[in-house]
Design a protein around this motif. Structure first.
Motif, short mmCIF file in Angstrom:
data_model
loop_
_atom_site.label_atom_id
_atom_site.label_comp_id
_atom_site.label_asym_id
_atom_site.label_seq_id
_atom_site.Cartn_x
_atom_site.Cartn_y
_atom_site.Cartn_z
N GLY A 197 17.32 -10.14 -18.18
CA GLY A 197 17.46 -9.10 -19.19
C GLY A 197 18.28 -7.91 -18.74
N ALA A 198 18.55 -7.78 -17.43
CA ALA A 198 19.33 -6.65 -16.92
C ALA A 198 20.81 -7.02 -16.88
N LYS A 199 21.68 -6.01 -17.02
CA LYS A 199 23.12 -6.24 -16.96
C LYS A 199 23.61 -6.43 -15.53
N GLN A 200 22.94 -5.76 -14.59
CA GLN A 200 23.35 -5.88 -13.20
C GLN A 200 22.21 -5.49 -12.29
N GLY A 201 22.25 -6.02 -11.06
CA GLY A 201 21.30 -5.63 -10.03
C GLY A 201 22.03 -4.83 -8.95
N GLU A 202 21.29 -3.97 -8.30
CA GLU A 202 21.93 -3.08 -7.33
C GLU A 202 20.99 -2.83 -6.15
N VAL A 203 21.59 -2.82 -4.94
CA VAL A 203 20.82 -2.51 -3.73
C VAL A 203 21.59 -1.47 -2.93
N THR A 204 20.87 -0.45 -2.46
CA THR A 204 21.46 0.58 -1.60
C THR A 204 20.63 0.66 -0.33
N THR A 240 26.59 -8.33 -10.93
CA THR A 240 26.48 -8.35 -12.38
C THR A 240 25.85 -9.65 -12.84
N ALA A 241 25.43 -9.67 -14.10
CA ALA A 241 24.76 -10.85 -14.64
C ALA A 241 25.67 -12.07 -14.64
N ASP A 242 26.99 -11.85 -14.70
CA ASP A 242 27.91 -12.99 -14.70
C ASP A 242 28.33 -13.39 -13.29
N GLY A 243 27.72 -12.81 -12.26
CA GLY A 243 27.94 -13.25 -10.89
C GLY A 243 28.93 -12.44 -10.08
N ARG A 244 29.60 -11.46 -10.68
CA ARG A 244 30.57 -10.66 -9.92
C ARG A 244 29.85 -9.69 -8.99
N LYS A 245 30.39 -9.57 -7.77
CA LYS A 245 29.77 -8.70 -6.76
C LYS A 245 30.78 -7.64 -6.32
N THR A 246 30.30 -6.40 -6.19
CA THR A 246 31.12 -5.28 -5.75
C THR A 246 30.35 -4.50 -4.71
N SER A 280 25.34 8.76 9.50
CA SER A 280 24.59 7.85 8.63
C SER A 280 25.57 6.89 7.97
N LEU A 281 25.04 5.75 7.55
CA LEU A 281 25.85 4.71 6.93
C LEU A 281 25.18 4.31 5.63
N LEU A 282 25.91 4.43 4.54
CA LEU A 282 25.37 4.13 3.22
C LEU A 282 26.06 2.88 2.67
N LEU A 283 25.27 1.82 2.47
CA LEU A 283 25.78 0.57 1.92
C LEU A 283 25.25 0.41 0.50
N ARG A 284 26.13 0.01 -0.41
CA ARG A 284 25.72 -0.20 -1.80
C ARG A 284 26.45 -1.43 -2.33
N ARG A 285 25.69 -2.30 -3.01
CA ARG A 285 26.29 -3.51 -3.54
C ARG A 285 25.69 -3.83 -4.90
N ILE A 286 26.53 -4.25 -5.81
CA ILE A 286 26.14 -4.55 -7.19
C ILE A 286 26.43 -6.01 -7.48
#
Length: 550
Positions: A58-65, A98-104, A90-96
């Protein structure tokens, strides 16, 4: 050190924020509560290859930081610098996803590739478990682990350097041999061609000069004939006729005729002009005189230069340079055997240096392998595996930049039993303890990575589980260790405790992670002791464990 982890809309997590500490961090919870989802989420932000479908339904995208603290000398700085990414403490990592499989992905708010994430991951975190084929159970990494334990950086650097020298020397020998073989195949042509060029000895610009001189001589031959005929007419015709006419007119001048003075004067002037013309034409004819053999020689050399240029498929002005190239090839061929002998001697010397360096590295590995075996055996005793045998097996392998040794860790769980690879000989519980003992010995002074142990205590209990917990706590001293566990003995050792739990909200199952204060921690460990129904006896046992461990 992993400082914070934030997860949004992944699997059965809607929003979760965690703040981690140094020391031993334990995560507990019932089976299926979502503990593995935390590891999947952490692996996702670090670029690991895992589940293909992570986005919560049901979500458009998932995200982890994820946020990591870095020391000034942390190896992640080198990767950030090479990738042109911002650096800091410090090091900040963020990745998304999307529901269609694209990763950024982003690193310190700058877009980056998954490869950069994975390179950073190798410096930030290690995951160990019963199916740890990425770490201690992978034989490909055993040699590097032994080298790290043995601190043979100097031997390794010398071996790599001498291997590079051998490769360079071998390449030079092969290039010279190839050039010699090619040159010998055309030696007859080279010698004949150089002899031809040396004999003719053409110069740059000579073909144009010869062509111009040839045209001049050819044109002079044609022009001279016409001028000579004109000169003959002047000297043998016009001038004589004018002179005879003058004499006839002069002989009758004054004998009853009038008006002859003017024509006589004109004839006098004409004869003077004809004399000047005859003299000038004579001088021109003298200037047009040339040796006919010169034209023949000029044409012969011009045609020879052009023919040789066509033969070698070059321009006439390129013959001199082409000849020099052929002479150099011939000189190289003549000197090739001497050069090859010198290069082969250099290769032999480089090979001897490599052999000595690789032998010294191998000897150091052999010596420290025994030390590692002793250290691991000492760690196995508190883990109730005092009868097991651990051995670092070193065998010959093809030479390379890392030396001439293949390294693998083998175990025998009982005296007299055959030894074999870790993941093929040990049972689940035994494997967990072997891995823990190995990690304790290999950890050394390197505390730059966060260590995660995923149910490494599975299959053990009682005093053995207590020993596992104590080793994990010792391993976390001065560093950061995260443990996913079902063992109350291990959980009691933690400096920080989180419980993973599932809740159903509006018909949707969600996973939560909550930090546990002391009183709730007692209940959680009691649950781990007794099951769903927490009894006073279980609480007493939990308190006893916590008292004993603290």
């Amino acid at each position: 050190m992993l400082r914070a982890l934030e997860i949004r809309d992944l699997l059965i997590i809607d929003h979760l924020e965690l703040q981690f500490q140094s020391g031993l961090n334990v995560l507990t919870g019932e089976t299926g509560a979502g503990k593995s989802i935390l590891l999947d989420s952490l692996g996702f932000v670090l670029g690991w290859r895992g589940r293909s479908e992570l986005v919560r339904q049901g979500a458009k995208q998932g995200e982890v930081t994820a946020e990591f603290d870095l020391t000034d000398d942390h190896p992640a700085h080198a990767i950030l610098e090479e990738a042109g990414l911002p650096q800091g403490d410090s090091l900040l990592l963020r990745r998304i996803n999307t529901a269609d499989g694209r990763k950024t992905a982003w690193v310190n708010d700058r877009r980056c590739s998954g490869e950069v994430l994975r390179a950073l991951s190798a410096t930030l975190l290690e995951l160990h478990g019963q199916h740890d084929d990425r770490g201690l159970l992978n034989p490909r990494g055993h040699r590097a682990m032994l080298d790290h334990f043995a601190k043979v950086d100097g031997h390794l650097a010398t071996t790599r350097q001498t291997w590079s020298a051998v490769a360079t020397a071998r390449k030079a020998v092969e290039a010279t041999r190839s050039a010699l073989e090619s040159a010998r195949a055309e030696e007859e042509f080279l010698r004949h061609a150089v002899a031809e060029l040396d004999k003719l000895s053409p110069e740059v610009g000579e073909e144009a000069t010869l062509d111009t001189r040839r045209r001049q001589m050819q044109n002079a031959e044609r022009v001279r004939g016409d001028i000579a005929r004109a000169h003959t007419l002047l000297t043998e015709g016009a001038e004589l006729t004018a002179a005879e006419a003058y004499r006839w007119l002069e002989s009758v001048n004054g004998e009853g005729t009038e008006g002859l003075d003017e024509p006589l004067a004109a004839l006098d002037r004409a004869m003077a002009e004809l004399g000047d013309a005859e003299s000038a034409i004579g001088r021109i004819l003298s200037g047009l005189d040339f040796d006919p053999s010169e034209l023949e020689n000029c044409e012969e050399r011009l045609f020879a230069i052009r023919a040789l240029a066509r033969k070698h498929d070059v321009l006439p002005d390129e013959l001199a340079t082409y000849g020099e190239d052929l002479r150099q090839k011939l000189a190289a061929l003549d000197a090739g055997d001497q050069d090859l002998a010198a290069q082969e001697a250099a290769l032999t010397q480089a090979q001897s240096a490599y052999d000595a360096a690789a032998a010294a590295l191998s000897a150091a590995r052999q010596s420290h392998a025994a030390e590692l075996d002793t250290a691991v055996m000492a760690e196995l005793a508190p883990l109730k595996m005092e009868r097991a045998v651990f051995k670092t097996d070193i065998s010959p392998t093809d030479p390379g930049p890392e030396g001439i040794d293949a390294v693998s860790f083998t175990v025998a769980t009982n005296p007299g039993a055959p030894a074999g690879a870790l993941n093929k000989i040990a049972s689940g519980g035994e494997l967990s303890r072997f891995l823990l003992a190995l990690k304790v010995c290999l950890r050394g002074e390197d505390a730059s990575k966060t260590l995660i142990f995923d149910e490494i205590d599975r299959g053990v209990g009682g005093a053995t589980a207590d020993a596992v917990g104590r080793r994990l706590r010792a391993l976390a001293d001065g560093s950061q260790v995260l443990v996913v566990t079902h063992s109350p003995q291990v959980a009691a050792q933690g400096a920080h405790h989180w419980r993973v739990q599932k809740q159903v909200q509006d018909g949707v199952t969600l996973s939560q992670v909550v930090p546990l204060p002391p009183d709730e921690r007692v209940d959680e460990i009691a649950r781990m002791v007794s099951g769903d129904v927490i009894t006073e006896e279980a609480r007493g046992a939990a308190k006893a464990l916590l008292v004993l461990e603290n």
